[in-house]
Design a protein around this motif. Structure first.
Motif, PDB file in Angstrom:
ATOM      1  N   GLU A  44       8.293   7.776 -12.904  1.00  0.00           N
ATOM      2  CA  GLU A  44       9.357   8.159 -11.980  1.00  0.00           C
ATOM      3  C   GLU A  44       9.189   9.591 -11.489  1.00  0.00           C
ATOM      4  OE1 GLU A  44      13.205   7.380 -13.655  1.00  0.00           O
ATOM      5  OE2 GLU A  44      12.715   5.276 -14.055  1.00  0.00           O
ATOM      6  N   VAL A  45       8.833  10.493 -12.396  1.00  0.00           N
ATOM      7  CA  VAL A  45       8.623  11.893 -12.022  1.00  0.00           C
ATOM      8  C   VAL A  45       7.444  12.006 -11.063  1.00  0.00           C
ATOM      9  CG1 VAL A  45       7.889  14.156 -12.917  1.00  0.00           C
ATOM     10  CG2 VAL A  45       9.666  12.855 -14.101  1.00  0.00           C
ATOM     11  N   LEU A  46       6.352  11.334 -11.386  1.00  0.00           N
ATOM     12  CA  LEU A  46       5.159  11.389 -10.552  1.00  0.00           C
ATOM     13  C   LEU A  46       5.423  10.790  -9.170  1.00  0.00           C
ATOM     14  CD1 LEU A  46       2.194  12.163 -10.294  1.00  0.00           C
ATOM     15  CD2 LEU A  46       1.602   9.967 -11.337  1.00  0.00           C
ATOM     16  N   VAL A  47       6.118   9.682  -9.123  1.00  0.00           N
ATOM     17  CA  VAL A  47       6.452   9.041  -7.843  1.00  0.00           C
ATOM     18  C   VAL A  47       7.293   9.987  -6.985  1.00  0.00           C
ATOM     19  CG1 VAL A  47       7.883   7.208  -6.836  1.00  0.00           C
ATOM     20  CG2 VAL A  47       6.175   6.656  -8.579  1.00  0.00           C
ATOM     21  N   ALA A  48       8.289  10.608  -7.570  1.00  0.00           N
ATOM     22  CA  ALA A  48       9.142  11.539  -6.828  1.00  0.00           C
ATOM     23  C   ALA A  48       8.334  12.736  -6.320  1.00  0.00           C
ATOM     24  CB  ALA A  48      10.302  12.014  -7.697  1.00  0.00           C
ATOM     25  N   GLN A  49       7.460  13.237  -7.162  1.00  0.00           N
ATOM     26  CA  GLN A  49       6.635  14.379  -6.784  1.00  0.00           C
ATOM     27  C   GLN A  49       5.681  14.021  -5.634  1.00  0.00           C
ATOM     28  OE1 GLN A  49       3.387  15.992  -9.426  1.00  0.00           O
ATOM     29  NE2 GLN A  49       4.975  17.519  -9.790  1.00  0.00           N
ATOM     30  N   LEU A  50       5.028  12.882  -5.743  1.00  0.00           N
ATOM     31  CA  LEU A  50       4.118  12.444  -4.685  1.00  0.00           C
ATOM     32  C   LEU A  50       4.862  12.213  -3.373  1.00  0.00           C
ATOM     33  CD1 LEU A  50       1.891   9.952  -6.705  1.00  0.00           C
ATOM     34  CD2 LEU A  50       1.185  12.176  -5.788  1.00  0.00           C
ATOM     35  N   HIS A  51       6.040  11.603  -3.457  1.00  0.00           N
ATOM     36  CA  HIS A  51       6.854  11.347  -2.259  1.00  0.00           C
ATOM     37  C   HIS A  51       7.255  12.668  -1.600  1.00  0.00           C
ATOM     38  CE1 HIS A  51       9.590   9.384   0.468  1.00  0.00           C
ATOM     39  NE2 HIS A  51      10.617  10.045  -0.031  1.00  0.00           N
ATOM     40  N   ASP A  52       7.685  13.623  -2.396  1.00  0.00           N
ATOM     41  CA  ASP A  52       8.079  14.920  -1.849  1.00  0.00           C
ATOM     42  C   ASP A  52       6.896  15.616  -1.173  1.00  0.00           C
ATOM     43  OD1 ASP A  52      10.658  14.534  -2.726  1.00  0.00           O
ATOM     44  OD2 ASP A  52      10.472  15.843  -4.483  1.00  0.00           O
ATOM     45  N   GLN A  53       5.733  15.558  -1.802  1.00  0.00           N
ATOM     46  CA  GLN A  53       4.535  16.157  -1.201  1.00  0.00           C
ATOM     47  C   GLN A  53       4.179  15.453   0.107  1.00  0.00           C
ATOM     48  OE1 GLN A  53       1.540  15.840  -4.226  1.00  0.00           O
ATOM     49  NE2 GLN A  53       2.420  17.445  -5.494  1.00  0.00           N
ATOM     50  N   ALA A  54       4.295  14.137   0.120  1.00  0.00           N
ATOM     51  CA  ALA A  54       3.997  13.373   1.330  1.00  0.00           C
ATOM     52  C   ALA A  54       4.946  13.756   2.457  1.00  0.00           C
ATOM     53  CB  ALA A  54       4.075  11.876   1.037  1.00  0.00           C
ATOM     54  N   LEU A  55       6.210  13.953   2.140  1.00  0.00           N
ATOM     55  CA  LEU A  55       7.182  14.355   3.161  1.00  0.00           C
ATOM     56  C   LEU A  55       6.806  15.693   3.786  1.00  0.00           C
ATOM     57  CD1 LEU A  55      10.566  13.340   1.501  1.00  0.00           C
ATOM     58  CD2 LEU A  55       9.563  12.375   3.588  1.00  0.00           C
ATOM     59  N   VAL A  56       6.361  16.626   2.966  1.00  0.00           N
ATOM     60  CA  VAL A  56       5.952  17.936   3.481  1.00  0.00           C
ATOM     61  C   VAL A  56       4.769  17.775   4.431  1.00  0.00           C
ATOM     62  CG1 VAL A  56       4.947  20.168   2.832  1.00  0.00           C
ATOM     63  CG2 VAL A  56       6.869  19.235   1.526  1.00  0.00           C
ATOM     64  N   HIS A  57       3.784  16.996   4.031  1.00  0.00           N
ATOM     65  CA  HIS A  57       2.626  16.765   4.899  1.00  0.00           C
ATOM     66  C   HIS A  57       3.035  16.059   6.194  1.00  0.00           C
ATOM     67  CE1 HIS A  57      -0.529  18.252   2.320  1.00  0.00           C
ATOM     68  NE2 HIS A  57      -0.082  17.522   1.303  1.00  0.00           N
ATOM     69  N   TYR A  58       3.929  15.104   6.078  1.00  0.00           N
ATOM     70  CA  TYR A  58       4.396  14.365   7.255  1.00  0.00           C
ATOM     71  C   TYR A  58       5.083  15.310   8.244  1.00  0.00           C
ATOM     72  CZ  TYR A  58       6.780  10.628   9.874  1.00  0.00           C
ATOM     73  OH  TYR A  58       7.238   9.793  10.850  1.00  0.00           O
ATOM     74  N   ARG A  59       5.938  16.167   7.728  1.00  0.00           N
ATOM     75  CA  ARG A  59       6.646  17.120   8.586  1.00  0.00           C
ATOM     76  C   ARG A  59       5.693  18.119   9.229  1.00  0.00           C
ATOM     77  NH1 ARG A  59      10.871  17.628   4.029  1.00  0.00           N
ATOM     78  NH2 ARG A  59      12.186  15.848   4.502  1.00  0.00           N
ATOM     79  N   ASP A  60       4.604  18.435   8.523  1.00  0.00           N
ATOM     80  CA  ASP A  60       3.592  19.353   9.049  1.00  0.00           C
ATOM     81  C   ASP A  60       2.554  18.634   9.906  1.00  0.00           C
ATOM     82  OD1 ASP A  60       4.855  21.452   7.767  1.00  0.00           O
ATOM     83  OD2 ASP A  60       3.488  21.461   6.057  1.00  0.00           O
ATOM     84  N   GLN A  61       2.798  17.370  10.174  1.00  0.00           N
ATOM     85  CA  GLN A  61       1.925  16.519  10.987  1.00  0.00           C
ATOM     86  C   GLN A  61       0.531  16.359  10.373  1.00  0.00           C
ATOM     87  OE1 GLN A  61       2.115  17.982  15.001  1.00  0.00           O
ATOM     88  NE2 GLN A  61       4.304  17.632  15.148  1.00  0.00           N
ATOM     89  N   GLN A  62       0.469  16.388   9.080  1.00  0.00           N
ATOM     90  CA  GLN A  62      -0.773  16.122   8.339  1.00  0.00           C
ATOM     91  C   GLN A  62      -0.698  14.673   7.857  1.00  0.00           C
ATOM     92  OE1 GLN A  62      -0.242  19.192   5.433  1.00  0.00           O
ATOM     93  NE2 GLN A  62      -1.355  20.709   6.644  1.00  0.00           N
ATOM     94  N   LEU A  63      -0.895  13.782   8.807  1.00  0.00           N
ATOM     95  CA  LEU A  63      -0.645  12.364   8.551  1.00  0.00           C
ATOM     96  C   LEU A  63      -1.596  11.764   7.530  1.00  0.00           C
ATOM     97  CD1 LEU A  63       0.152  11.121  12.163  1.00  0.00           C
ATOM     98  CD2 LEU A  63       1.741  11.695  10.328  1.00  0.00           C
ATOM     99  N   ASP A  64      -2.868  12.119   7.584  1.00  0.00           N
ATOM    100  CA  ASP A  64      -3.818  11.540   6.630  1.00  0.00           C
ATOM    101  C   ASP A  64      -3.421  11.847   5.192  1.00  0.00           C
ATOM    102  OD1 ASP A  64      -5.376  10.385   8.628  1.00  0.00           O
ATOM    103  OD2 ASP A  64      -6.686  12.139   8.794  1.00  0.00           O
ATOM    104  N   GLU A  65      -3.038  13.105   4.961  1.00  0.00           N
ATOM    105  CA  GLU A  65      -2.629  13.504   3.608  1.00  0.00           C
ATOM    106  C   GLU A  65      -1.360  12.772   3.186  1.00  0.00           C
ATOM    107  OE1 GLU A  65      -3.429  15.540   6.070  1.00  0.00           O
ATOM    108  OE2 GLU A  65      -4.994  16.914   5.354  1.00  0.00           O
ATOM    109  N   ALA A  66      -0.401  12.688   4.101  1.00  0.00           N
ATOM    110  CA  ALA A  66       0.859  11.998   3.800  1.00  0.00           C
ATOM    111  C   ALA A  66       0.612  10.527   3.496  1.00  0.00           C
ATOM    112  CB  ALA A  66       1.829  12.146   4.965  1.00  0.00           C
ATOM    113  N   ILE A  67      -0.233   9.899   4.294  1.00  0.00           N
ATOM    114  CA  ILE A  67      -0.526   8.475   4.096  1.00  0.00           C
ATOM    115  C   ILE A  67      -1.165   8.239   2.738  1.00  0.00           C
ATOM    116  CG2 ILE A  67      -2.024   6.600   4.906  1.00  0.00           C
ATOM    117  CD1 ILE A  67      -1.407   7.664   7.798  1.00  0.00           C
ATOM    118  N   LEU A  68      -2.125   9.074   2.376  1.00  0.00           N
ATOM    119  CA  LEU A  68      -2.774   8.917   1.063  1.00  0.00           C
ATOM    120  C   LEU A  68      -1.768   9.036  -0.085  1.00  0.00           C
ATOM    121  CD1 LEU A  68      -6.114  10.892   1.579  1.00  0.00           C
ATOM    122  CD2 LEU A  68      -5.824   8.419   1.314  1.00  0.00           C
TER     123      LEU A  68
END
Length: 100
Positions: free
Chosen positions: A43-67
């Motif tokens: 659960e902690v890891l999933v939340a952390q990965l999701h939060d990191q993906a959101l940051v990449h998505y907002r920064d338009q770093q789609l490849d990183e967010a998708i991964l």
């Protein structure tokens, strides 16, 4: 394995710690404490990965967010918010590729 998993978790190596806890659960499926540790860490890891993906998505770093969202999908296929964002990111990437 449990001791190794705890050391990895303390070192901030959550993915490695989770893999070790999951291995320990496979070897001792009746151990509720190890199973609980694995679930909590997941659960902690999933939340952390999701939060990191959101940051990449907002920064338009789609490849990183998708991964990252693909990792979330593997760990927690029931996590609907990550599924929705992954679909959006993939669709946006596809649209952007059409302009190239």
């Amino acid at each position: 394995l449990e001791a190794e998993a705890v050391r990895a978790r303390r070192a901030g190596e959550l993915a490695a710690a989770l893999a070790l806890f999951q291995e320990a659960v496979a070897l001792d499926p009746d151990n509720a404490q190890i199973r609980s540790e694995a679930n909590n860490l997941r659960e902690v890891l999933v939340a952390q990965l999701h939060d990191q993906a959101l940051v990449h998505y907002r920064d338009q770093q789609l490849d990183e967010a998708i991964l990252l969202w693909q990792q979330v999908e593997q760990l927690a296929p029931e996590f609907e918010s990550a599924q929705i964002y992954l679909e959006r990111a993939l669709a946006l990437k596809e649209r952007l590729n059409e302009f190239d």
